[in-house]
Design a protein around this motif. Structure first.
Motif, mmCIF file in Angstrom:
data_model
loop_
_atom_site.group_PDB
_atom_site.id
_atom_site.type_symbol
_atom_site.label_atom_id
_atom_site.label_comp_id
_atom_site.label_asym_id
_atom_site.label_seq_id
_atom_site.Cartn_x
_atom_site.Cartn_y
_atom_site.Cartn_z
ATOM 1 N N HIS A 9 0.825 -1.206 0.000
ATOM 2 C CA HIS A 9 0.000 0.000 0.000
ATOM 3 C C HIS A 9 0.862 1.261 0.000
ATOM 4 O O HIS A 9 1.982 1.255 0.516
ATOM 5 N N SER A 10 0.282 2.324 -0.507
ATOM 6 C CA SER A 10 0.907 3.638 -0.353
ATOM 7 C C SER A 10 0.898 4.008 1.133
ATOM 8 O O SER A 10 -0.141 3.932 1.787
ATOM 9 N N TYR A 15 -1.852 6.320 2.556
ATOM 10 C CA TYR A 15 -3.186 5.826 2.888
ATOM 11 C C TYR A 15 -3.169 4.718 3.936
ATOM 12 O O TYR A 15 -4.058 4.638 4.773
ATOM 13 N N LYS A 35 -8.744 -6.392 -4.486
ATOM 14 C CA LYS A 35 -7.449 -5.713 -4.618
ATOM 15 C C LYS A 35 -6.408 -6.507 -5.411
ATOM 16 O O LYS A 35 -5.761 -5.936 -6.299
ATOM 17 N N ASN A 84 3.405 0.545 -8.889
ATOM 18 C CA ASN A 84 4.120 1.780 -9.220
ATOM 19 C C ASN A 84 5.590 1.517 -8.889
ATOM 20 O O ASN A 84 5.974 1.526 -7.719
ATOM 21 N N HIS A 89 1.530 -0.567 -4.730
ATOM 22 C CA HIS A 89 0.482 -0.876 -5.696
ATOM 23 C C HIS A 89 -0.665 0.130 -5.598
ATOM 24 O O HIS A 89 -0.962 0.644 -4.520
ATOM 25 N N SER A 90 -1.302 0.372 -6.717
ATOM 26 C CA SER A 90 -2.596 1.062 -6.719
ATOM 27 C C SER A 90 -3.660 -0.015 -6.911
ATOM 28 O O SER A 90 -3.381 -1.100 -7.437
ATOM 29 N N ILE A 107 -7.135 0.624 -8.141
ATOM 30 C CA ILE A 107 -8.258 1.396 -8.668
ATOM 31 C C ILE A 107 -9.444 0.481 -8.980
ATOM 32 O O ILE A 107 -9.300 -0.556 -9.612
#
Length: 198
Positions: free
Chosen positions: A40-41, A44, A89, A96, A102-103, A105
């Motif tokens: 995860h970023s 967030y 997910k 990235n 990971h993103s 979306i």
């Protein structure tokens, strides 16, 4: 291990990690196999990968549930909704490489689809329509502002359960991009007070 046993363990601190390390989660939901590889970023989710996110989310839910007096069926709907909330997910993950995370979306839409196609029947005793709605709405809870959409969410019979799942999902971190849960509940209360057409 049957669904009742799994649910009871998930309601205890450390329960998700225990079941994951035993391979129970992966056997039940193959989509969640290998979730430690999805990063995860930190903006967030400072807890790191998807496995750590799930562990902390369930530990948070165990704390939250101590303050709620709800029946066993409703408790199970919350537990299963949290288990399925990020099932989309892995399927949506895009790395990235520059930032090394990971993103995900549209993971809530993909997760809702996966649940409806593969798991709704398995969850037939636990209000699958509510679980699917919670999966699809768990990111919208923090973000929607439009009156009509907010009112529809607030008036849904599973709104309180969605709020519990979203609090556990957020795990008490005040991400700079997300309001506090108190502010979100104020928003929905104001929307309901205004009602339709305002």
């Amino acid at each position: 291990m049957d669904l009742v046993e799994v649910s009871l363990i998930l309601q205890t601190k450390g329960g998700f990690r225990e079941l994951y390390e035993q391979g129970v989660i992966q056997k039940l939901l193959p989509e969640l196999d290998g979730i430690e590889q999805y990063l995860h970023s930190p903006k967030y989710h400072p807890e790191g990968n998807l496995l750590e996110h799930y562990c902390l989310a369930f530990d948070t839910l165990a704390k939250l549930m101590k303050d709620y007096v709800i029946d066993e069926h409703t408790t199970n709907v919350v537990v299963w909704s949290l288990l399925f909330h990020d099932i989309g997910k892995p399927d949506c993950a895009k790395l990235n490489e520059e930032e090394n995370f990971h993103s995900f979306i549209k993971h809530e839409s993909r997760g809702g689809d996966i649940f409806a196609m593969l798991y709704a029947d398995m969850m037939k005793d636990y209000s699958p329509s509510k679980i699917e709605w919670i999966i699809r709405q768990h990111t919208n809870y923090w973000n929607i502002k439009k009156h009509g959409k907010s009112l529809a969410m607030a008036n849904n019979e599973a709104f309180e359960l969605l709020s519990l799942v979203c609090q556990a999902d957020k795990m008490g971190f005040d991400h700079e991009t997300l309001p506090s849960n108190d502010l979100r509940l104020e928003h929905f209360a104001e929307v309901v007070a205004k009602g339709v057409g305002h």
